[in-house]
Enzyme design. Structure first.
Site, PDB file in Angstrom:
ATOM      1  N   GLU A  45       0.829  -1.204   0.000  1.00 62.14           N
ATOM      2  CA  GLU A  45       0.000   0.000   0.000  1.00 62.14           C
ATOM      3  C   GLU A  45       0.865   1.256   0.000  1.00 62.14           C
ATOM      4  OE1 GLU A  45      -0.120  -2.596   2.064  1.00 62.14           O
ATOM      5  OE2 GLU A  45      -2.143  -2.950   2.836  1.00 62.14           O
ATOM      6  N   CYS A  73      -2.403  -3.372   7.141  1.00 64.37           N
ATOM      7  CA  CYS A  73      -1.921  -3.411   8.516  1.00 64.37           C
ATOM      8  C   CYS A  73      -2.147  -2.022   9.132  1.00 64.37           C
ATOM      9  CB  CYS A  73      -0.435  -3.794   8.530  1.00 64.37           C
ATOM     10  SG  CYS A  73       0.672  -2.451   8.032  1.00 64.37           S
ATOM     11  N   CYS A  76      -0.244   0.814   7.337  1.00 62.72           N
ATOM     12  CA  CYS A  76      -0.786   1.184   6.028  1.00 62.72           C
ATOM     13  C   CYS A  76      -2.169   1.816   6.154  1.00 62.72           C
ATOM     14  CB  CYS A  76      -0.832  -0.038   5.121  1.00 62.72           C
ATOM     15  SG  CYS A  76       0.808  -0.635   4.670  1.00 62.72           S
TER      16      CYS A  76
HETATM   17 ZN   LIG Z   1       1.135  -2.574   5.812  1.00 60.25          ZN
END
Ligand SMILES: [Zn+2]
Length: 142
Positions: A45, A73, A76
């Site tokens: 990302e 995550c 991101c």
């Molecule tokens: Zn990430």
């Protein structure tokens, strides 16, 4: 999502691929694949966001959709929130990524976004083509 999968297969061990498209017409604006071996922040990302800024400048985030093979995550998703991206679509869940042997912080993308009340969310959608993205993670070389 198929374009994000196309990015992900470039890193079979960490098949996180991302594509940023213009929401209005689906025009592809940026792409990225996880290159975390080179830099700890370079998740798919983030790489796609860097590609977007290089091509289009740091503007227009409200008008794009980011597709990614894995649920973002917290790093991101935080970056997407700070940028103002309102639409994020992913395939494989954080739980399934963990099951593939990749460490993940157990804070979901929707939970993180909910903790940013200034952030307008139009779409957070997981599980898109998950039968394909799950296979990338489950079958990755270790
Ligand atoms: Zn990430």
């Amino acid at each position: 999502m198929r374009l994000a999968i196309g990015e992900a297969v470039r890193n079979p061990a960490f098949p996180f691929g991302a594509v940023i498209v213009r929401t209005a017409d689906g025009a592809v604006l940026a792409r990225g694949v996880n290159t975390g071996a080179q830099h700890p922040l370079w998740h798919g990302e983030v790489v796609a966001m860097n590609d977007y800024v290089a091509r289009h400048g740091n503007r227009g985030w409200e008008a794009v959709t980011l597709y990614t093979t894995g649920e973002p995550c917290p790093m991101c998703m935080g970056a997407l929130v700070w940028a103002g991206v309102r639409r994020v679509v992913w395939g494989t869940s954080i739980a399934a990524i963990r099951d593939s042997g990749i460490d993940q912080i157990t804070l979901g993308a929707a939970e993180l976004a909910a903790r940013a009340p200034f952030h307008r969310v139009d779409l957070l959608l997981g599980g898109v083509l998950a039968h394909e993205t799950d296979a990338l993670f489950a079958g990755r070389p270790r």
